[in-house]
Design an enzyme around this catalytic site. Structure first.
Site: not given
Ligand code: GAL
Length: 637
Positions: A353, A356, A150-151, A305, A112
């Site tokens: 993930e 996770h 995102n981030e 998050e 990603r």
């Protein structure tokens, strides 16, 4: 307008990725969310390939159905633009929009964050998908907030980046002469005679130029902010009453100046992933929460998050013990977060993930994890009023993103400097003493604090130095530690005694930097010890609080000093103090609050939040909190 629209009380939920699951799971999801008290989910964060399977061809039917079901279930949607993960068709069609590492390696799709924020094709595709989402969902009743990207944090050293960097540099410096001077270009024959000679700081034979590196970080920060703003403006125009945010990730590699970004979002959102299994996880969570609240500057912020079930550290993953998920959430809520959100709602069966932790684990609802999720979610409405009271602090620690950037991993330093650890150390010791602190920008408003601490604020601009002078002259107590003001905003040394030129404020000059061998402590008279770094200080009016007891050049020389200045006083700590020595210094400054080691106590108006992380019962005032539990108490009017 700054609260997720239509969401009552504290937000509870997380990233929800229904596109990874067959539709029959979606009804189950909504039923379980209702059982758990979930009222907000982030949807579509990485859904670009499902939303736009081919360039210009969109599929929103599935998202329509998801949003409809969530709305019917009374759950608000934090709808993301999916630009953090362009689909494979995009990267194949636009190889020039791939991220380039300093060594020139192209990062290809398959993970990603594979994009070059400077590439025109990526910018255009980002605007396009944001506009499609805005056009379709601006009036959707489930829409509570927009979550852009995102981030942010991927740095690219591509030709696009280089071209944009030169434009940015021209705007900043106007002339090459000014740039060459600011970058100290005469060293190693680095003077530029054409703008096109300037590169992104790529992999080089040996050390790079610190001023060049710092400017490239500033430039990347601004470019990412432009990418955010482009989407934000599209969303804002379509839905003027829906708040817009983006979630910050925390890392030295992230060229995001959170002070700058916080001015551009309606609500500051922060992802907190502590990286240590033991009590440092609680310390880091509290640090993250106080930072995020301070960046928000009195406006709302939200823990966007966290991991429900485990902590990932360098030594591997550690399962959170029962109650720890709730306590970590409460650390954030007690320090101002408008709720507790997680990555992610349901554990995936595949993908990178797949292991996770999640609110709904692979084994489903009949699990300890989900029972804890339900229990905590159902407790939140009971404390929503308490969470409205402001967090007030009288003490601030300076947070300087540029000092973090300039000291991270770069070899052009007087010694190895762990800026974050120095900040975290001060925060940790004050937290143990029960003192609630804010963070403040070096050039920000310090007027409401009585004490400001500047831990190793290596980069100190002229404006920041004047700010500290103003603060102290007006009656503030300033405490700065070693290497504060070693360099200015161009990474050039402040000559004549360092200290950002504030030698009169501190009443001293720093003459020499004296890195010490690892593992050896330098004792201070009646004051504990120092580690790794000491400075030789000359008194110029300041009083010596304590001296070094040992050390060849520093023996009997001042280690900690204090200087009256105007209505206030300026303390200077010329070494990396050990914890007990800082504790002593804070005792001298009478920085005390309620609390015990391992117990967070945060007072907010008439409310007191107590979070007991120890395995023994804790009594704070009249309140007894069982081991591993939390409580909120309301004092009468
Ligand atoms: C965050 C990210 C999430 C997920 C999470 C895992 O940094 O935003 O998408 O990857 O980490 O801990």
């Amino acid at each position: 307008m700054d609260w997720p629209k239509g969401v009552d009380g504290l937000c509870y939920g997380g990233d929800y990725n229904p596109e990874q699951w067959p539709e029959n799971v979606w009804d189950d999801d909504v039923a379980l969310m209702r059982e758990a008290g979930v009222n907000l989910v982030s949807v579509g964060v990485f859904s670009w390939a499902r939303l736009e399977p081919k360039e210009g061809e969109y599929d929103f039917d599935w998202l329509d159905r998801v949003l409809g079901k969530l709305h019917d279930g009374g759950i608000g949607v934090n709808l993301a633009t999916p630009t953090a993960s362009p689909p494979p068709w995009f990267t194949l069609a636009h190889p020039d929009a791939l991220n380039v590492r300093p060594d020139g390696t192209l990062q290809v799709h398959g993970s990603r964050d594979t994009y070059d924020v400077h590439a025109p094709a990526y910018r255009e595709a980002s605007r396009r998908i944001a506009a499609e989402l805005a056009g379709r969902y601006a009036d959707h009743p489930a829409l509570a907030m927009w979550h852009v990207h995102n981030e942010y944090g991927s740095t690219s050293h591509s030709p696009h980046a280089e071209r944009a960097f030169r434009v940015w540099l021209r705007q900043k410096y106007s002339t090459l002469e000014a740039l060459n001077d600011a970058w100290w270009g005469s060293f190693w024959s680095q003077r530029y005679s054409e703008w096109d000679q300037i590169l992104a700081p790529r992999a080089t034979q040996y050390l790079t130029n610190p001023a060049h590196e710092l400017d490239f970080k500033r430039f990347t920060c601004e470019a990412m902010l432009d990418h955010y703003r482009e989407q934000r403006d599209i969303l804002r125009e379509a839905a003027p009453d829906v708040p817009i945010t983006t979630n910050h990730v925390f890392g030295q590699w992230v060229p995001v100046d959170q002070w700058r970004w916080s001015e551009e979002v309606d609500l500051v959102a922060f992802d907190s992933y502590p990286g240590a299994p033991d009590e440092r996880a609680e310390q880091q969570s509290a640090l993250h929460a106080d930072l995020a609240r301070s960046w928000a500057g009195g406006r709302p912020w939200l823990l966007m998050e966290q991991a429900a079930g485990s902590i990932h550290s360098a030594d591997g993953s550690i399962a959170k013990s029962p109650g720890r998920m709730a306590r970590h959430s409460m650390i954030h809520i007690s320090r101002g977060s408008k709720g507790a959100m997680f990555f992610q709602w349901r554990a995936g069966r595949g993908g990178a993930e797949q292991w996770h932790s999640s609110l709904v684990p692979h084994s489903g609802k009949d699990t300890r994890m989900f029972r804890e999720v339900v229990e905590f979610g159902n407790a939140l409405p009971g404390i929503a009023d308490a969470a409205d009271a402001p967090v007030e602090a009288d003490v601030a620690i300076l947070w300087s993103p540029e000092s973090w950037w300039a000291t991270g991993g770069h070899a052009s330093l007087p010694a190895k400097i762990d800026y974050l650890e120095n900040v975290a150390q001060i925060h940790r010791i004050l937290r143990d003493r029960g003192v609630t602190v804010d963070f403040a920008a070096p050039e920000g408003d310090l007027g409401k604090y009585s004490v400001v601490i500047a831990p190793t604020t290596y980069v100190l601009s002229k404006a920041a130095a004047e700010n500290l002078r103003w603060f102290t002259a007006g009656g503030g107590r300033l405490v700065a530690s070693y290497l504060t003001g070693a360099v200015d905003e161009n990474c050039q040394v402040w000559t004549g005694g360092y200290l950002g030129g504030l030698t009169d404020l501190f009443g001293i000059r720093v003459l020499e930097h004296l890195p010490q061998p690892a593992g050896e402590q330098r004792a201070l008279w009646n004051f504990g010890g120092a580690e790794r770094f000491c400075e030789l200080v000359e008194l110029r009016g300041a009083q010596c609080v304590t001296q070094y007891a040992t050390g060849d050049v520093i023996e009997n020389q001042p280690a900690v000093t204090v200087n009256p200045f105007g209505e206030g006083e300026a303390w200077y700590v010329s070494c990396k103090l050990a914890d007990d020595a800082w504790d002593r210094l804070f005792e001298a400054l009478e920085l005390n609050g309620p609390g015990l080691a391992g117990v967070d106590v945060v007072d907010r108006g008439r409310w007191r939040f107590i979070i007991n992380h120890t395995d023994a019962e804790a009594q704070i005032g009249r309140i007894i909190v069982p081991a591993g539990a939390w409580a909120v108490d309301k004092r009468p009017d």
